[in-house]
Design an enzyme around this catalytic site. Structure first.
Site: not given
Ligand code: NAD
Length: 479
Positions: A383, A247, A172, A281
């Site tokens: 963040e 992550e 997804k 991130c």
């Molecule tokens: P997000 O958590 O909003 O969404 C990430 C994914 O999770 C999306 O596909 C979203 O549709 C899905 N999602 C959202 N709610 C969900 C739920 N309740 N159940 C299951 N899936 C769900 O994150 P974002 O805004 O897309 O990305 C930014 C964040 O990602 C930042 O906090 C960033 O630091 C983090 N990030 C971490 C890494 C790492 O490797 N540690 C890498 C990239 C981004």
């Protein structure tokens, strides 16, 4: 408007309920495509297809699985320019960076894990008369859930090891940046990956993401995204004892000691703060500078900052594009307001940036430098995930370590010093999964990747990812 489709059981499919929502190009602030608003019925269909495909993929020779994955990488490479353009339009990252980073790494991830799948093997043990070996075996149907900030890079980073280990995948991508995952899915049948082995379901996190997380026939979930989403997934998965890799977010320190090379370190600190508009991130959003060089270092930053070219991300020389969405732009601007309320002084930037012409309604924010804030204020603890960096002076090595470790996060840090002994001491004491010395975001795909504290659970990369996507069986006999 272009319709994005799900890819289930080898077929490009409309969502069964026929529902879609709009997807925006953030550089012009307008919707340009429609995303399937998938629900549990689409997921059931995908799980059924994946379960059916699993025995064949599991039992296929690793070299044949690798061949299909290499072929998929080659097909993407043949279309790399279209992928880079699509990623740029969907996400807002400048085209040159989409090409050199997001798409190139997407291709590299597939090649790397195709090879890794052939090398990955169990261990042998001998103790007295007991001889043992381990068999790492694929889990079955697994899910990957990925974010919007590096769409193609992270989408492939998660599903490639799962496939290489012999699992079938429900992937997804983020609903904010679904386009390149859709384009990739269109190439899968030509790669030789059998129908049903790899499935892509688009939709909203709270709806289809949550349905994936609680589905009883998906025993492992690899997630990259925000800490609050990760926490929710972890708690749902715990009820069914699912395996999870998380992550999550970061609030990473860049630490500059007085003996650092100021020119190199200021280039590094700016790249760490503002690459991908601060939406990585790993970005260094807290810049800790030793007191004795604070003013000199700040002047170097302010001198170089105007060289970052903001503008239309499709133009070849643009280095700084829009925020990924209006909501995200507003969140980041809200944090800049908060910083001022908390007593911060804006040393550079601080506002929405209006680009003339085609991108006049785009969601641009100036690269922003803020100083005079204490380490424990919200601006320095939460963040922001945008082009905002705070400057924090420190006196001693111990002070730097204490400030660096003062947040709930622990993903990455970079240290700038010419003293090797100091670099080793500080690296050992920083609470984070990754430390870079005199560099930032250099990646060897073999190395473990992941965070401590609220930045995540588990490690990805190299054999760690293969371990996550397998269950190890021990076989022992008496000799
Ligand atoms: P997000 O958590 O909003 O969404 C990430 C994914 O999770 C999306 O596909 C979203 O549709 C899905 N999602 C959202 N709610 C969900 C739920 N309740 N159940 C299951 N899936 C769900 O994150 P974002 O805004 O897309 O990305 C930014 C964040 O990602 C930042 O906090 C960033 O630091 C983090 N990030 C971490 C890494 C790492 O490797 N540690 C890498 C990239 C981004």
């Amino acid at each position: 408007m272009q319709k994005i489709l799900n890819f289930i059981g080898g077929d490009m499919m409309e969502p069964l309920a026929g529902e879609y929502f709009e997807n925006e190009d953030p550089s012009i602030g307008k919707a340009y495509s429609l995303v399937p608003d998938s629900d549990e019925s689409d997921l059931e269909h995908a799980v059924k297809a994946a379960k059916k495909a699993f025995p064949h993929w599991r039992d296929m020779h690793a070299a044949l699985r690798a061949g299909a994955m290499h072929k998929l990488a080659d097909l993407i490479e043949e279309n790399a320019a279209e992928f880079a353009r699509a990623e740029c339009i969907d996400n807002g990252r400048p085209l040159s960076q989409c090409s050199a980073a997001n798409i190139a790494r997407g291709i590299a991830n597939l090649h790397f894990f195709a090879d890794e799948g052939q090398k990955f093997a169990g261990e042998n043990f001998k103790s007295g008369k007991i001889e043992s070996y381990t068999l790492p075996q694929p889990i079955g149907v697994v899910a990957t859930i990925s974010p919007w900030n590096l769409p193609m890079l992270l989408f492939t980073w998660k599903f490639a090891p799962a496939l290489a280990a012999g699992n079938c995948v429900i992937a997804k991508p983020s609903e904010v940046t679904p386009m390149t995952a859709y384009m990739l899915s269109e190439l899968v049948n030509d790669s030789g990956i059998p129908r049903g082995v790899f499935n892509v379901i688009h939709g909203k996190g709270a709806k289809i993401g949550a349905a994936i997380t609680k589905h009883p026939d998906i025993p492992a979930i690899s997630f990259t995204g925000g800490t609050s989403t990760g926490t929710e997934i972890y708690s749902t998965a715990a009820k069914q004892l699912k395996k999870v890799s998380l992550e999550l977010g970061g609030k990473n320190p860049t630490i500059v000691f007085e003996d650092a090379d100021i020119e190199t370190a200021s280039d590094g600190a700016l790249a760490a703060a503002f690459s991908n508009q601060g939406q990585i991130c790993l970005c260094g959003s807290r810049l800790l500078i030793q007191e004795s060089i604070y003013e000199r270092f700040k002047i170097a930053l302010l001198r170089k900052l105007p060289n970052i070219k903001i503008g239309d991300p499709l133009e070849a020389d643009t280095q700084h594009g829009p925020m990924v969405s209006k909501a995200h732009m507003e969140k980041v601007l809200g944090y800049i307001d908060l910083a001022v309320k908390e007593g911060g002084r804006i040393a550079a930037g601080g506002k929405r940036h209006i680009v003339d012409g085609r991108c006049k309604d785009g969601y641009f924010i100036e690269p922003t430098i803020i100083e005079k804030l204490p380490p424990d204020c919200r601006t320095n603890q939460e963040e922001i995930f945008g082009p905002v960096v705070t400057l924090l002076p420190f006196k001693t090595e111990e002070d730097a370590i204490a400030i660096a470790n003062s947040t709930q996060y622990g993903l990455a840090a970079s240290i700038w010093t010419q003293d090797d002994a100091r670099a080793k001491r500080v690296s050992a004491k920083i609470e984070s999964g990754i430390v870079w010395v005199n560099c930032w975001n250099v990646r060897d795909l073999n190395t473990p990747f992941g965070g401590v504290k609220k930045s995540g659970i588990g490690r990805e990369g190299g054999r760690r990812a293969m371990e996550f996507f397998t269950e190890e069986k021990t076989v022992s006999r008496m000799v």
